[in-house]
Design a protein around this motif. Structure first.
Motif, PDB file in Angstrom:
ATOM      1  N   TRP A   6       0.856  -1.180   0.000  1.00 41.53           N
ATOM      2  CA  TRP A   6       0.000   0.000   0.000  1.00 41.53           C
ATOM      3  C   TRP A   6       0.897   1.237   0.000  1.00 41.53           C
ATOM      4  CZ3 TRP A   6      -2.134  -4.506   1.616  1.00 41.53           C
ATOM      5  CH2 TRP A   6      -3.480  -4.722   1.312  1.00 41.53           C
ATOM      6  N   ARG A  39      -0.999  -1.534  -4.068  1.00 45.65           N
ATOM      7  CA  ARG A  39      -2.345  -1.170  -3.633  1.00 45.65           C
ATOM      8  C   ARG A  39      -2.438   0.343  -3.393  1.00 45.65           C
ATOM      9  NH1 ARG A  39      -5.370  -5.574  -4.910  1.00 45.65           N
ATOM     10  NH2 ARG A  39      -4.800  -7.446  -3.719  1.00 45.65           N
ATOM     11  N   ASP A 171      -9.131  -0.962  -2.153  1.00 43.97           N
ATOM     12  CA  ASP A 171      -7.773  -1.020  -1.605  1.00 43.97           C
ATOM     13  C   ASP A 171      -7.676  -0.217  -0.312  1.00 43.97           C
ATOM     14  OD1 ASP A 171      -6.852  -2.598  -3.628  1.00 43.97           O
ATOM     15  OD2 ASP A 171      -5.594  -1.073  -4.569  1.00 43.97           O
TER      16      ASP A 171
END
Length: 241
Positions: A6, A39, A171
């Protein structure tokens, strides 16, 4: 094994962290069996598209830094980036909304070009002279083409605000569910998490732990006849049913 990262294009530590993780992955014996997925995570989702502000001004306003402190913070990140062989401009950069970039990254993922595009977006934001925030869609399309994507396809995604919007929100929702309140955030096989731009050695350790913790097939029953490199076991005549 899958590694999910992420991150946000506006996050300098994500830029540095990606390089450190890749250094660890390059030395990982099972690197060819590791899937890396990027992500979405927005640091400034409330900022309107096209509303770009100088980075030093943003740092001063958001964190209460003096101009000198903001510049010192940028110089520190530049030193860390330089240690990883990355370019980093400490003056003249701006900050803005990254939602369209994340949508474009989901499009790139479908085409197998996600890693190429995120690398180019990082370079454009942190090292190049042009701004990814005030250059309009045209600059993002240029970067998409450089990453190997179709120009018309990239334009179509950027022209449709709904395209991949749900994927970005999914996400971000998953990041919250996993307890991520900052980026970069690395999740290995949904079993191990690494927060922040850690040294490459930390990522090396995490990769090894995640690999060793992978589920192994459960064995049911005793030993039976098998075939191996030296041929097949043949039961003795008295053992045949």
């Amino acid at each position: 094994m899958r590694v999910e990262i992420w991150s946000d294009i506006a996050c300098p530590w994500c830029y540095v962290g990606k390089a450190r993780f890749e250094k660890a992955l390059a030395g990982f014996p099972h690197r060819d069996q590791v899937e890396v997925v990027h992500r979405s995570f927005e640091l400034d989702p409330a900022r309107a598209k096209g509303d770009a502000a100088p980075v030093l001004e943003m740092l001063s306003k958001k964190y209460g830094m003096s101009p000198e402190q903001a510049q010192e913070a940028e110089n520190n990140i530049a030193a860390n980036a330089g240690a990883e062989g990355l370019g980093y401009r400490t003056e003249g950069r701006d900050h803005g909304n990254t939602f369209d970039m994340h949508r474009l990254l989901h499009f790139a993922k479908e085409q197998g070009r996600q890693d190429e595009l995120i690398g180019l977006l990082y370079r454009a934001n942190f090292a190049d002279e042009r701004s990814v925030f005030d250059g309009g869609d045209a600059y993002l399309v240029e970067l998409a083409v450089e990453a190997g994507l179709d120009a018309d396809g990239a334009r179509a995604v950027l022209a449709d605000p709904a395209a991949y919007a749900d994927a970005v929100r999914t996400d971000e929702r998953e990041a919250a569910e996993l307890g991520a309140n900052g980026v970069p955030f690395f999740v290995l096989d949904r079993a191990f998490g690494v927060s922040g731009a850690q040294p490459a050695e930390v990522f090396t350790q995490a990769l090894g732990q995640a690999w060793d913790a992978r589920p192994r097939p459960a064995m049911v029953g005793g030993d039976g006849e098998v075939c191996g490199p030296d041929g097949c076991e043949v039961p003795a005549p008295g053992d045949r049913p």
